[in-house]
Scaffold this motif. Structure first.
Motif, PDB file in Angstrom:
ATOM      1  N   THR A 247      93.542 -60.989  99.180  1.00  0.00           N
ATOM      2  CA  THR A 247      94.637 -60.024  99.299  1.00  0.00           C
ATOM      3  C   THR A 247      95.747 -60.262  98.284  1.00  0.00           C
ATOM      4  N   ASP A 248      95.746 -61.417  97.624  1.00  0.00           N
ATOM      5  CA  ASP A 248      96.772 -61.710  96.628  1.00  0.00           C
ATOM      6  C   ASP A 248      96.362 -61.282  95.225  1.00  0.00           C
ATOM      7  N   ASN A 249      95.144 -60.767  95.086  1.00  0.00           N
ATOM      8  CA  ASN A 249      94.666 -60.370  93.761  1.00  0.00           C
ATOM      9  C   ASN A 249      93.992 -59.006  93.854  1.00  0.00           C
ATOM     10  N   MET A 250      94.824 -57.995  94.091  1.00  0.00           N
ATOM     11  CA  MET A 250      94.310 -56.648  94.291  1.00  0.00           C
ATOM     12  C   MET A 250      95.097 -55.655  93.445  1.00  0.00           C
ATOM     13  N   ILE A 251      94.420 -54.591  93.043  1.00  0.00           N
ATOM     14  CA  ILE A 251      95.088 -53.482  92.373  1.00  0.00           C
ATOM     15  C   ILE A 251      96.036 -52.821  93.370  1.00  0.00           C
ATOM     16  N   THR A 252      97.199 -52.444  92.903  1.00  0.00           N
ATOM     17  CA  THR A 252      98.193 -51.821  93.775  1.00  0.00           C
ATOM     18  C   THR A 252      98.205 -50.317  93.577  1.00  0.00           C
ATOM     19  N   MET A 253      98.097 -49.572  94.681  1.00  0.00           N
ATOM     20  CA  MET A 253      98.257 -48.116  94.656  1.00  0.00           C
ATOM     21  C   MET A 253      99.503 -47.767  95.448  1.00  0.00           C
ATOM     22  N   MET A 254     100.334 -46.900  94.886  1.00  0.00           N
ATOM     23  CA  MET A 254     101.549 -46.505  95.593  1.00  0.00           C
ATOM     24  C   MET A 254     102.180 -45.281  94.958  1.00  0.00           C
ATOM     25  N   THR A 255     103.074 -44.650  95.733  1.00  0.00           N
ATOM     26  CA  THR A 255     103.858 -43.557  95.182  1.00  0.00           C
ATOM     27  C   THR A 255     104.910 -44.126  94.235  1.00  0.00           C
ATOM     28  N   VAL A 256     105.437 -43.284  93.374  1.00  0.00           N
ATOM     29  CA  VAL A 256     106.467 -43.736  92.440  1.00  0.00           C
ATOM     30  C   VAL A 256     107.712 -44.181  93.195  1.00  0.00           C
ATOM     31  N   HIS A 257     108.038 -43.503  94.283  1.00  0.00           N
ATOM     32  CA  HIS A 257     109.203 -43.910  95.079  1.00  0.00           C
ATOM     33  C   HIS A 257     109.048 -45.354  95.566  1.00  0.00           C
ATOM     34  N   SER A 258     107.842 -45.712  96.003  1.00  0.00           N
ATOM     35  CA  SER A 258     107.608 -47.070  96.494  1.00  0.00           C
ATOM     36  C   SER A 258     107.645 -48.096  95.376  1.00  0.00           C
ATOM     37  N   ALA A 259     107.445 -47.647  94.148  1.00  0.00           N
ATOM     38  CA  ALA A 259     107.338 -48.575  93.013  1.00  0.00           C
ATOM     39  C   ALA A 259     108.695 -48.956  92.429  1.00  0.00           C
TER      40      ALA A 259
ATOM     41  N   ASP B  16     116.717 -30.368  91.613  1.00  0.00           N
ATOM     42  CA  ASP B  16     115.476 -30.998  92.080  1.00  0.00           C
ATOM     43  C   ASP B  16     114.575 -31.344  90.905  1.00  0.00           C
ATOM     44  N   LEU B  17     114.517 -30.464  89.902  1.00  0.00           N
ATOM     45  CA  LEU B  17     113.671 -30.726  88.733  1.00  0.00           C
ATOM     46  C   LEU B  17     114.204 -31.930  87.952  1.00  0.00           C
ATOM     47  N   GLU B  18     115.527 -32.072  87.888  1.00  0.00           N
ATOM     48  CA  GLU B  18     116.093 -33.236  87.203  1.00  0.00           C
ATOM     49  C   GLU B  18     115.771 -34.519  87.968  1.00  0.00           C
ATOM     50  N   GLU B  19     115.738 -34.437  89.293  1.00  0.00           N
ATOM     51  CA  GLU B  19     115.370 -35.630  90.064  1.00  0.00           C
ATOM     52  C   GLU B  19     113.900 -35.989  89.837  1.00  0.00           C
ATOM     53  N   GLU B  20     113.043 -34.976  89.719  1.00  0.00           N
ATOM     54  CA  GLU B  20     111.641 -35.241  89.399  1.00  0.00           C
ATOM     55  C   GLU B  20     111.529 -35.921  88.029  1.00  0.00           C
ATOM     56  N   ARG B  21     112.369 -35.493  87.093  1.00  0.00           N
ATOM     57  CA  ARG B  21     112.347 -36.101  85.765  1.00  0.00           C
ATOM     58  C   ARG B  21     112.816 -37.563  85.841  1.00  0.00           C
ATOM     59  N   ARG B  22     113.824 -37.818  86.676  1.00  0.00           N
ATOM     60  CA  ARG B  22     114.262 -39.205  86.870  1.00  0.00           C
ATOM     61  C   ARG B  22     113.144 -40.032  87.501  1.00  0.00           C
ATOM     62  N   LEU B  23     112.391 -39.404  88.394  1.00  0.00           N
ATOM     63  CA  LEU B  23     111.272 -40.095  89.032  1.00  0.00           C
ATOM     64  C   LEU B  23     110.204 -40.448  87.999  1.00  0.00           C
ATOM     65  N   CYS B  24     109.968 -39.539  87.062  1.00  0.00           N
ATOM     66  CA  CYS B  24     109.020 -39.808  85.977  1.00  0.00           C
ATOM     67  C   CYS B  24     109.523 -40.972  85.116  1.00  0.00           C
ATOM     68  N   TYR B  25     110.813 -40.990  84.852  1.00  0.00           N
ATOM     69  CA  TYR B  25     111.437 -42.079  84.079  1.00  0.00           C
ATOM     70  C   TYR B  25     111.225 -43.417  84.786  1.00  0.00           C
ATOM     71  N   VAL B  26     111.419 -43.433  86.102  1.00  0.00           N
ATOM     72  CA  VAL B  26     111.186 -44.649  86.883  1.00  0.00           C
ATOM     73  C   VAL B  26     109.730 -45.079  86.776  1.00  0.00           C
ATOM     74  N   ALA B  27     108.810 -44.113  86.882  1.00  0.00           N
ATOM     75  CA  ALA B  27     107.379 -44.427  86.819  1.00  0.00           C
ATOM     76  C   ALA B  27     107.018 -45.065  85.479  1.00  0.00           C
ATOM     77  N   VAL B  28     107.477 -44.471  84.394  1.00  0.00           N
ATOM     78  CA  VAL B  28     107.148 -44.964  83.052  1.00  0.00           C
ATOM     79  C   VAL B  28     107.671 -46.389  82.857  1.00  0.00           C
ATOM     80  N   THR B  29     108.879 -46.650  83.348  1.00  0.00           N
ATOM     81  CA  THR B  29     109.508 -47.958  83.109  1.00  0.00           C
ATOM     82  C   THR B  29     109.042 -49.040  84.074  1.00  0.00           C
TER      83      THR B  29
END
Length: 511
Positions: free
Chosen positions: A321-333, A362-375
């Motif tokens: 369990t300590d060596n697994m690929i992580t799947m999650m939403t961007v919010h969780s990341a 709302d669209l600007e928040e989605e863009r911020r979410l994309c920024y979080v995902a990329v970084t």
């Protein structure tokens, strides 16, 4: 906002206040977060000294270039530009796949390559916009023996609503399955309490019968009230109807009928919570499982389908369990980082989510979410989407995310390229149309209607030629009206002989 006002009051006299924040990472407006707290800070506290922290210690410059290119399109932000002393790094790759299941296989193939190069599964994250997107990747990873974990949620086949639906199907296939019966008999609530279920179970044990055998003679079960008996009878009628329909309907259409007629969706709609709407999305996406299976196994039946998902849900749970690929939403990341990040499902309607199209904020928040995902990515970022996506039981054409255009030449584009993975053959999907993703603003679940699957609302007559999905071409030779308003059709099929079907549920179309 109340907290902000309280801080203003506490610091009003001495002005001794220090805050740290990033207007480009405000992604929780749906929880009450207010981006104006940081945007208006200098106005509310005149003379405040602003120090920009633009140096990044996590990501390569290639990854930061992508993030900067996207976020600069927002108006509601403090202008800044991330940079790093880290090396330029590998170029960010965008891969467009033909189908959503091909996207999952592409990601698995790339992960195998990274592991071969020395990376660990725990170095890798799969980020998506909504939890319902995890299922295709889960199924492929199980097939490819790639260990994974879901952060902030359960694996698809461990989710309550999926287990409930599978229990319905197991019981319909095998009425002697007492465990499945006990799970579904009062799900959704039908006024059948634990005491009633216990009496039925005891009677079945005494008579050496299954519980369903006992409730078929419910009035013989001792100790049951009239109210309990009257609650059981509609359930029995519903199950008998499902067992009959199973024999004449395709797998996906039959599961859709179970979902709609069981009352399960209706009960979740009444709850009207984020959790209940997420469960509705998962139930609808279970139809995608059925659709994919039916397309790959056109002659299979419900028993075959249940066997296939049993293989997916009964995976080995003893992995490290300590060596697994992580799947999650961007919010969780948010706040996390990984050497390798796959940002998947980058399509308009998914990311950005469809409800954001109607509101600039709302669209600007989605863009911020994309920024979080990329970084979140330290060394490697791979962005993917699919030209056609199977979701909620339908295969739809998609439109690439508008954020991909905003990334410009900061990404390497591999568009419209069919990726060959393993020996998997992709069949031509049906019911293809522009993507219309359901989201949490959807107040009512409208089940997708089967396309020309039946003739329930048509005037027909003896001699009409019809086509059945399983039995082929036939001719209606007799029509008999029933007391309930339905019609019983006797059809002579060219290869299967005479068959009797109810017009309201017959999976046939006029030739």
């Amino acid at each position: 906002k109340i907290q902000y006002k309280l801080v203003k009051l506490l610091s009003a006299w001495h002005k001794n206040i220090c805050v740290v924040g990033d207007s480009d990472q405000s992604i929780y407006s749906w929880r009450g977060a207010d981006i104006t707290n940081i945007l208006d800070f200098e106005k509310d506290f005149p003379g405040a000294k602003v120090i920009l922290l633009e140096q990044n210690y996590r990501s390569t410059q290639s990854i930061l270039n992508v993030a900067n290119s996207v976020i600069k399109n927002n108006d509601s932000r403090k202008d800044k530009n991330l940079w790093t002393d880290n090396k330029e790094g590998d170029v960010v790759v965008y891969q467009q796949c033909e189908y959503s299941d091909e996207e999952a296989f592409f990601v698995a193939k790339k992960i195998h390559e990274f592991i071969y190069k020395g990376y660990k599964p725990s170095d890798i994250a799969i980020l998506y916009r909504t939890n319902v997107q995890s299922r295709p990747f889960e199924e492929v990873f199980m097939t490819e023996e790639l260990p994974y974990k879901i952060v902030g949620g359960l694996k698809f086949y461990d989710r309550k609503e999926v287990k409930d639906l599978v229990a319905y199907l197991k019981f319909i296939e095998n009425p002697n399955d007492n465990i499945s019966l006990k799970r579904i008999i009062n799900t959704p609530k039908r006024g059948i309490g634990n005491a009633t279920i216990e009496k039925i179970e005891n009677y079945a044990g005494e008579t050496a019968d299954s519980m369903y055998g006992a409730i078929l003679s419910i009035e013989d079960v001792p100790g049951l009230s009239t109210r309990a008996i009257n609650s059981i009878k509609p359930f029995v009628a519903l199950m008998n109807r499902f067992m009959a329909m199973k024999e004449i309907m395709g797998i996906k259409d039959f599961i859709e009928e179970v979902i709609n007629s069981s009352g399960y969706i209706e009960e979740l709609e009444k709850e009207n919570t984020i959790e209940s709407r997420t469960r509705i999305d998962n139930i609808k996406d279970f139809l995608s499982v059925a659709l994919n299976f039916e397309q790959k196994n056109p002659d299979a039946n419900l028993e075959d389908f249940l066997a296939s998902i049993s293989l997916l849900s009964d995976v080995d749970k003893t992995v490290d369990t300590d060596n697994m690929i992580t799947m999650m939403t961007v919010h969780s990341a948010k706040g996390l980082e990984f050497p390798i990040v796959f940002l998947v499902g980058m399509e308009d309607g998914l990311f950005p989510i469809s409800r954001a199209f109607e509101n600039d904020d709302d669209l600007e928040e989605e863009r911020r979410l994309c920024y979080v995902a990329v970084t979140r990515a330290e060394q490697h970022l791979i962005i993917t989407n699919a030209k056609k996506r199977t979701i909620y039981g339908n295969t739809n054409y998609t439109i690439p995310s508008r954020f991909l255009d905003e990334m410009g030449d900061t990404i390497e584009r591999n568009e419209k390229k069919s990726v060959q993975v393993n020996k998997h053959e992709y069949v031509i999907r049906q019911e293809e149309r522009l993507l219309d993703v359901f989201d949490y603003d959807e107040s009512k679940f409208t089940a997708p209607k089967p396309k020309v699957k039946n003739i329930s609302n048509m005037d027909i007559e003896v001699g009409t030629k019809v086509k059945h999905k399983k039995w082929g071409i036939g001719t209606i030779v007799m029509i008999k009206a029933r007391d309930d308003g339905d019609k019983e059709l006797t059809i002579a099929f060219d290869k299967e002989g005479l068959k009797k079907l109810l017009q309201s549920i017959a999976p046939i179309q006029i030739v």
